[in-house]
Design a protein around this motif. Structure first.
Motif, mmCIF file in Angstrom:
data_model
loop_
_atom_site.group_PDB
_atom_site.id
_atom_site.type_symbol
_atom_site.label_atom_id
_atom_site.label_comp_id
_atom_site.label_asym_id
_atom_site.label_seq_id
_atom_site.Cartn_x
_atom_site.Cartn_y
_atom_site.Cartn_z
ATOM 1 N N GLY A 170 39.922 60.611 83.199
ATOM 2 C CA GLY A 170 39.483 59.287 83.191
ATOM 3 C C GLY A 170 39.074 59.127 81.722
ATOM 4 N N LYS A 171 38.415 57.666 81.264
ATOM 5 C CA LYS A 171 38.298 57.240 80.063
ATOM 6 C C LYS A 171 36.882 57.874 79.833
ATOM 7 C CE LYS A 171 40.583 52.744 81.119
ATOM 8 N NZ LYS A 171 40.346 51.470 81.536
ATOM 9 N N SER A 172 36.819 58.043 78.506
ATOM 10 C CA SER A 172 35.459 58.480 78.204
ATOM 11 C C SER A 172 34.914 57.915 76.745
ATOM 12 C CB SER A 172 35.668 60.215 77.656
ATOM 13 O OG SER A 172 36.517 60.324 76.652
ATOM 14 N N SER A 173 35.615 56.733 76.526
ATOM 15 C CA SER A 173 35.258 55.868 75.353
ATOM 16 C C SER A 173 35.349 54.482 75.534
ATOM 17 C CB SER A 173 36.165 56.352 74.106
ATOM 18 O OG SER A 173 35.837 55.548 72.959
ATOM 19 N N PHE A 174 34.870 53.670 74.776
ATOM 20 C CA PHE A 174 34.802 52.114 75.163
ATOM 21 C C PHE A 174 36.040 51.585 74.380
ATOM 22 C CE2 PHE A 174 30.007 51.444 75.248
ATOM 23 C CZ PHE A 174 29.840 51.899 77.024
ATOM 24 N N ARG A 175 36.477 52.566 73.350
ATOM 25 C CA ARG A 175 37.836 51.975 72.640
ATOM 26 C C ARG A 175 39.153 52.504 73.572
ATOM 27 N NH1 ARG A 175 34.551 54.934 70.309
ATOM 28 N NH2 ARG A 175 36.120 56.290 69.480
ATOM 29 N N SER A 176 39.854 51.514 73.607
ATOM 30 C CA SER A 176 41.522 51.894 74.395
ATOM 31 C C SER A 176 42.016 52.921 73.699
ATOM 32 C CB SER A 176 42.092 50.685 74.609
ATOM 33 O OG SER A 176 42.286 50.049 73.511
ATOM 34 N N ASP A 177 42.053 52.769 72.431
ATOM 35 C CA ASP A 177 42.958 53.758 71.525
ATOM 36 C C ASP A 177 42.251 55.259 71.353
ATOM 37 O OD1 ASP A 177 40.772 52.812 69.764
ATOM 38 O OD2 ASP A 177 41.802 52.707 68.015
ATOM 39 N N ALA A 178 40.963 55.290 71.785
ATOM 40 C CA ALA A 178 40.128 56.601 71.610
ATOM 41 C C ALA A 178 40.190 57.400 72.861
ATOM 42 C CB ALA A 178 38.921 56.432 71.112
ATOM 43 N N ASN A 179 40.980 56.980 73.752
ATOM 44 C CA ASN A 179 41.016 57.779 75.211
ATOM 45 C C ASN A 179 42.175 58.552 75.496
ATOM 46 O OD1 ASN A 179 38.628 56.791 76.738
ATOM 47 N ND2 ASN A 179 39.396 54.731 76.311
ATOM 48 N N VAL A 188 50.899 72.011 65.386
ATOM 49 C CA VAL A 188 50.821 71.014 64.825
ATOM 50 C C VAL A 188 50.035 69.797 65.688
ATOM 51 C CG1 VAL A 188 51.743 69.137 63.166
ATOM 52 C CG2 VAL A 188 52.825 71.326 63.184
ATOM 53 N N MET A 189 48.829 69.088 65.305
ATOM 54 C CA MET A 189 48.213 68.221 65.854
ATOM 55 C C MET A 189 48.661 66.788 65.760
ATOM 56 S SD MET A 189 44.675 69.679 65.647
ATOM 57 C CE MET A 189 44.957 70.446 63.745
ATOM 58 N N THR A 190 48.673 65.901 66.858
ATOM 59 C CA THR A 190 49.171 64.489 66.522
ATOM 60 C C THR A 190 48.610 63.683 67.633
ATOM 61 O OG1 THR A 190 50.942 63.083 66.329
ATOM 62 C CG2 THR A 190 51.277 64.739 67.711
ATOM 63 N N ARG A 191 48.148 62.483 67.572
ATOM 64 C CA ARG A 191 48.214 61.646 68.611
ATOM 65 C C ARG A 191 49.084 60.441 68.927
ATOM 66 N NH1 ARG A 191 43.124 62.065 70.702
ATOM 67 N NH2 ARG A 191 41.670 63.382 69.265
ATOM 68 N N GLU A 192 50.422 60.755 68.127
ATOM 69 C CA GLU A 192 51.644 59.805 68.225
ATOM 70 C C GLU A 192 52.364 59.703 69.382
ATOM 71 O OE1 GLU A 192 53.489 58.744 64.419
ATOM 72 O OE2 GLU A 192 51.920 60.133 63.380
ATOM 73 N N ASN A 193 53.160 58.774 69.518
ATOM 74 C CA ASN A 193 53.989 58.800 70.643
ATOM 75 C C ASN A 193 55.064 59.858 70.712
ATOM 76 O OD1 ASN A 193 55.663 57.982 72.849
ATOM 77 N ND2 ASN A 193 56.478 56.340 71.877
ATOM 78 N N ILE A 194 54.832 60.823 71.695
ATOM 79 C CA ILE A 194 55.589 62.036 71.876
ATOM 80 C C ILE A 194 57.230 61.416 71.897
ATOM 81 C CG2 ILE A 194 56.197 63.995 73.399
ATOM 82 C CD1 ILE A 194 53.571 64.021 71.929
ATOM 83 N N SER A 195 57.643 60.411 72.487
ATOM 84 C CA SER A 195 58.910 60.271 72.469
ATOM 85 C C SER A 195 59.559 60.119 71.079
ATOM 86 C CB SER A 195 59.356 58.844 73.315
ATOM 87 O OG SER A 195 58.894 58.027 72.443
ATOM 88 N N SER A 196 58.766 59.801 70.134
ATOM 89 C CA SER A 196 59.398 59.831 68.867
ATOM 90 C C SER A 196 59.392 61.493 68.132
ATOM 91 C CB SER A 196 58.714 59.028 67.971
ATOM 92 O OG SER A 196 57.414 59.354 67.721
ATOM 93 N N ILE A 197 59.203 62.205 68.765
ATOM 94 C CA ILE A 197 58.839 63.580 68.383
ATOM 95 C C ILE A 197 59.741 64.733 68.862
ATOM 96 C CG2 ILE A 197 57.286 65.543 67.698
ATOM 97 C CD1 ILE A 197 55.064 63.542 67.672
ATOM 98 N N ILE A 644 38.044 55.878 65.030
ATOM 99 C CA ILE A 644 37.744 54.685 64.542
ATOM 100 C C ILE A 644 38.419 54.472 63.399
ATOM 101 C CG2 ILE A 644 35.506 54.802 65.722
ATOM 102 C CD1 ILE A 644 34.252 55.636 63.003
ATOM 103 N N ASP A 645 38.114 53.333 62.507
ATOM 104 C CA ASP A 645 38.741 52.774 61.482
ATOM 105 C C ASP A 645 38.458 54.023 60.347
ATOM 106 O OD1 ASP A 645 38.785 51.367 58.694
ATOM 107 O OD2 ASP A 645 39.566 49.937 60.141
ATOM 108 N N ASN A 646 39.341 54.150 59.529
ATOM 109 C CA ASN A 646 39.201 55.193 58.551
ATOM 110 C C ASN A 646 38.312 54.889 57.470
ATOM 111 O OD1 ASN A 646 41.064 56.853 59.613
ATOM 112 N ND2 ASN A 646 42.685 56.383 58.000
ATOM 113 N N GLU A 647 38.075 53.548 57.249
ATOM 114 C CA GLU A 647 37.164 52.993 56.122
ATOM 115 C C GLU A 647 35.658 52.540 57.017
ATOM 116 O OE1 GLU A 647 40.244 51.775 56.127
ATOM 117 O OE2 GLU A 647 40.489 53.417 54.646
ATOM 118 N N ALA A 648 35.255 53.141 58.444
ATOM 119 C CA ALA A 648 34.345 52.820 58.865
ATOM 120 C C ALA A 648 32.844 53.073 58.350
ATOM 121 C CB ALA A 648 34.190 53.462 60.208
ATOM 122 N N PRO A 649 32.965 54.040 57.624
ATOM 123 C CA PRO A 649 31.351 54.418 56.806
ATOM 124 C C PRO A 649 31.237 53.675 55.892
ATOM 125 C CG PRO A 649 33.224 56.117 56.356
ATOM 126 C CD PRO A 649 33.648 55.179 57.308
#
Length: 1023
Positions: A170-179, A188-197, A644-649
């Motif tokens: 299930g969902k564990s974050s309020f942000r859709s891109d963070a679930n 090698v770690m990634t969160r990108e689309n597996i179909s392109s790898i 989150i955004d890379n420049e968030a802080p």
């Protein structure tokens, strides 16, 4: 002389005796290795003499081997997917290998190390690619839909399966891109689309780490679980060439029918009469008589359009083909191995002019030196793919287009006028034609290289460097046309490079009945991305060869940006077991992220787990006749999330002429760019953390025929990262990331597997299901009554599932005028206009008023139960597999706005409106309106476009997701053809769906790219 002869004779006798003795100390072994259940020969099995450095053999096409070994030697016989057998060497041997169907001795990759599945204390699911190898898809994860308990995969029909998404527990974050989970491909770690790898042919196995303990070694990246993908490598002593190919036909399918042009006119006439006291309309398209009559009309630029009935689904969709070809060359020896894999995928989309083409190349090798004390290797994929995307909103427009709207006018131009009843939906045929040249090109290098040394026994030092380089080029051109004489061009490039460097030290030691494995490690990763874009209008030439930014003549605009992200980590893990009976594991990881505020950017993520193999106890010996293995396990751990955004802080400013210009010199004309604030800093920003408890039991019974796995989990996320809205008085730069809110996920997962054999007939049944309960448990004060749809006064998302709908409860539609009159007399109606056939709103708060205060939480479309069922059988080379999946959930059918409510849209509608039309005709005769579809009207006086229970349906479904029938050539024929294996198969997907949902497809809510019904023919062979 005699003395010399005697001496030579004695020497000869001694030599003969010594040679005889030496000869007697070795034996020649002739053996055959077969599968125990079928008796079929196993090709490529490894036979090794234990205690020797390299003395061994590989079985041939008939499963035979010859090996000279020392007398009394012990042989080890192994093959992937089977239990290893050790036995005393004899001159003649028949060795039977048993498939490791319960996988108790299988080695599972669990992150930076491997473990036997029998020793796991966390919740880990293992997927063998042989179970899904026949499923033609551009994304290997889409083939796992419904097959793993606790994992929810959603797909649509996008070519290349690029829109496949995955949720673990299930969902564990309020942000859709963070679930989404973390993917780890060969380290090698990634969160990108597996179909392109990856292509499916690249994958050997997939491990899903679901609980905090099994995933905690990835710390701050593992709040949503981890999916570890291991790619194929050459086997020791094996030389192979394998080919796979498939051809797939895809056809469009939909769950409802639409009105044709004549039917639309009929319902329009009645809807107008309902809203205008029986008067009939006047229409340029349908005339002004007592009944509608379709006629020619004047379209764009005063060009005549010949009246016709258009099925816009036939205009937009087509029968599409997908081709998939793969070849793998591999060679292995005692000292190393090498493999080269090539894959080509050409996937035409259901939507005309859409396409996905991908070429994958993967090279892998590993070699060992100095008696296997030094090992090096690499795994590198180079991928190139091209997409032709569909215009946005294709499926929505397929049901919005008016059936009387033709594709072309009488001059052959596109008919795209906003005219009379035709609505304002753009002509999708024009959009598809205009955008067919908008190809998007990508390429990627993804891989790793490693070095391992074993300086002392049981200690392995490893360094691994992984890289992911991505390059994207997009071009979008909008030609000039009759309603817009200005053409437009947008070009952009995006580049990204990720690298990760991991160093581990692993030590394994057994002392007595105690076994210990310990790992310590460091890891550093960095991401750098850059993007550039350009825009302009007025290209003089619209030929595809000349569509570039240097050809634009007006509206020029350019921009560029860059972003960086880094993380440094230190971690360790220890696994301990006593006799394989009592199991324990402890993990601790420290991560420091550049996305969080200084002083809060580092934290520790611990976990602990334990297991008890009860069947190893003496008091369980009496159960061994029916209970092979029983293990209890429990775990606790904390994972993090910093997506989150890379420049968030940082407080962020941008320089802009458009948004921050100023006339510095005071001439009233010349503008200079200025800076403006877009985000404020939060010095207290810290990790979003997820705490999870898991309790599970694993069992194998009835001589390994039945396997059961059961898990209960309790998952709570706190300090959730949110970029909240702000009031206007704050001014520019009011956006700010902060921590606020908690959310809970609880659930139950079960997997059952049965495998058996009756003579030559083998069969298997696999069942899994997952139950979930999601709840928002807290929000900060300033958004307590507003976040997620709250009414801002007294109704909050707290206590509801994330993504819940707030709207009006309804009680069907008014059936009679008496029912309407009674309702009006009982309530002060401030919202809506009651009438026969209109939706009836409920006084939810009981105050006697019908108004917006009656809005309540109506539930969500989060799945309550997800399940899958696999039925498999094989007999003498033939195999049959059927896979069903489904779920139980509610669904918000927003397509009803177009299909069931005539007054909300002037485009097309569902044929269900014919039922409403006949029901009102019957009401005029009998006084009873007998339909659940609201009565036809052209006025939305009852506010039926508002969120209400009218749109909520039972979205549960059961679908025959895939059916496969295959045939493998027998060994005798393979031997004659000098082949290793050969198989042909037929497969169909999405054959039928059982559901009460009235939308297009309950699997994909909203307006996704439609999911096709597919038919495939495939062939695989190797030598």
């Amino acid at each position: 002389m005699l003395k010399n002869i005697s001496l030579r004779l004695c020497t000869l006798i001694v030599l003969l005796l010594t040679g005889t003795t030496l000869f007697a100390q070795r034996i020649q072994v002739k053996g055959k290795v077969v599968e125990k259940l079928t008796g079929e020969s196993i090709i490529g099995a490894s036979v090794l003499e234990l205690g020797s450095n390299s003395n061994g053999a590989i079985t041939d096409l008939d499963g035979n081997f010859n090996l000279s070994v020392a007398s009394g030697a012990t042989l080890s016989v192994s093959y992937v997917g089977y239990q290893t057998v050790t036995l005393r060497a004899k001159p003649t041997l028949r060795i039977e290998l048993t498939e490791d169907s319960r996988m108790l001795n299988e080695v599972v990759v669990t992150g930076y190390m491997s473990e036997k599945k029998a020793s796991l204390t966390g919740s880990v699911a293992v997927v063998k690619m042989k179970d899904v190898a026949d499923i033609p898809t551009g994304n290997v994860l889409s083939s796992l839909q419904g097959r793993v308990a606790g994992m929810n995969i959603t797909v649509d029909g996008t070519p290349g399966s690029g829109n496949t998404s995955t949720l673990i527990r299930g969902k564990s974050s309020f942000r859709s891109d963070a679930n989404s989970p973390l993917y780890v491909i060969d380290g090698v770690m990634t969160r990108e689309n597996i179909s392109s790898i990856l292509s499916s042919n690249d994958v050997e196995s997939i491990q899903v780490l679901k609980d905090a303990a099994s995933a905690s070694i990835y710390g701050a990246q593992a709040a949503n679980g981890v999916i570890i993908i291991t790619t194929k490598r050459a086997k020791s002593g094996e030389t192979r060439v394998d080919f796979d190919m498939s051809l797939t036909m895809q056809t469009y399918q939909c769950g409802f029918d639409m009105l044709n042009a004549d039917e639309w006119g009929q319902v329009y006439w009645q809807a107008y009469k309902y809203a205008n006291n029986g008067a009939t309309p006047s229409s340029e398209i349908y005339g002004n008589g007592s009944t509608p009559q379709l006629q020619d009309y004047i379209g764009l630029n005063n060009v005549k359009v010949h009246a016709a009935d258009t099925d816009w689904r036939d205009v937009i969709y087509r029968t599409a083909l997908m081709q998939n070809y793969g070849a793998t060359l591999s060679k292995g020896s005692d000292n190393g191995s090498f493999s080269l894999a090539l894959n080509y995928l050409d996937h035409d989309g259901l939507v005309k002019n859409t396409n996905f083409q991908r070429i994958n190349t993967r090279i892998s090798s590993n070699y060992n030196f100095f008696n296997n004390q030094l090992r090096i290797g690499e795994n590198v994929a180079i991928n190139r793919w091209t997409q032709t995307l569909s215009p946005s909103g294709v499926d929505e427009n397929a049901i919005k287009q008016h059936p009387a709207k033709t594709v072309y006018d009488e001059n052959g131009g596109y008919n795209d006028a906003i005219n009379d009843v035709l609505g304002d939906a753009p002509n999708m045929a024009r959009l598809l034609e205009n955008e067919k040249q908008n190809k998007h090109n990508y390429w990627r290098i993804f891989g790793n290289a490693f070095l391992e040394i074993e300086p002392i026994k049981n200690l392995v030092l490893r360094t691994n460097f992984g890289m992911n380089y991505y390059d994207e080029t997009n071009k979008t051109f909008e030609p000039a046309w009759a309603r817009d004489a200005v053409n437009k061009l947008t070009q952009s490039t995006n580049k990204r490079i990720d690298w990760v460097w991991t160093n581990t030290a692993t030590y394994t030691k057994s002392f007595g009945k105690n076994n210990l494995t310990a790992l310590v490690a460091t890891e550093a990763k960095k991401n750098h991305s850059e993007s550039m874009f350009g825009y302009g209008t007025g290209l003089a030439v619209e030929n595809e060869d000349y569509i570039y930014l240097d050809g634009v003549t007006a509206g020029k605009n350019v921009g560029a940006s860059a972003s960086n992200y880094g993380m440094v980590s230190y971690f360790g893990k220890a696994n301990y077991d006593y006799e394989g009976r009592y199991l324990a594991s402890v993990t601790l990881r420290r991560d420091a992220s550049s996305r969080l505020a200084k002083g809060n950017n580092a934290d520790y993520f611990p976990s602990v787990s334990a297991g008890w193999r009860i069947t190893s106890e003496k008091f369980m010996e009496s159960t061994k006749t029916w209970l092979t293995d029983l293990k209890l396990r429990a775990s606790w751990g904390i994972n993090g999330n910093d997506i989150i955004d890379n420049e968030a802080p940082y407080t962020k400013y941008l320089i802009s002429l458009k948004n921050a210009s100023y006339n510095i010199n005071g001439d009233g004309t010349t503008l200079a760019p200025g800076g403006y604030k877009v985000r404020s800093t939060n010095p207290d920003l810290k990790w979003e953390s997820t705490r999870q408890i898991n309790v599970g039991v694993d069992a194998t019974l009835l001589n390994d025929r039945l396997a059961v796995s059961l898990d209960y989990f309790d998952k709570k996320t706190s300090d959730m990262l949110v970029e909240k809205p702000y009031i206007a008085v704050i001014g520019e730069g009011g956006y700010c990331w902060y921590n606020g809110g908690t959310m809970s996920n609880k659930g139950l997962e079960m997997s059952l597997s049965w495998r058996d054999k009756v003579k030559d007939f083998q069969y298997n049944v696999d069942v899994n299901f997952s139950y979930y309960k999601n709840e928002v448990t807290d929000l900060t004060e300033d958004i307590y009554y507003t976040y997620g749809g709250g009414n801002g006064v007294d109704k909050t998302l707290v206590g509801e599932s994330f993504g819940s709908w707030m709207g009006f409860k309804t009680d069907g539609v008014f059936r009679t005028q008496e029912e309407v009159n009674e309702y009006k007399s009982k309530y002060d109606v401030q919202f809506g206009a009651p009438g026969v056939g209109r939706i009836k709103y409920v006084d939810a708060n009981g105050d006697g008023d019908i108004n917006t205060n009656d809005r309540v939480w109506l539930g969500s479309d989060n799945p309550k139960v997800i399940g899958g069922l696999t039925l498999g059988a094989s007999w003498k080379g033939f195999d049959l597999n059927m896979f069903f999946n489904g779920m139980i959930r509610d669904a918000y059918n927003n397509s009803k706005y177009y299909t069931d409510l005539f007054q909300c849209w002037s485009g097309n509608h569902s044929t269900r409106l014919l039922d409403a039309m006949h029901a009102y005709e019957n009401f005029e005769k009998t006084g009873l309106y007998n339909s659940d579809v609201p009565a036809l009207t052209t006025l939305n006086s009852n506010n039926e476009h508002e969120v209400s229970e009218f749109y909520i349906e039972d979205g549960s479904y059961i679908k025959l997701k895939s059916l496969t029938l295959g045939y493998s050539l027998p060994k005798s024929l393979l031997n004659q053809m000098k082949l290793h294996h050969a198989r042909i198969y037929f497969q169909a997907q999405n054959l039928f769906t059982i559901t009460g949902y009235k939308g297009a497809d309950p699997e994909g809510l909203g307006y996704p790219y439609p999911l096709p019904r597919t038919f495939s023919l495939g062939l695989s062979f190797g030598f």
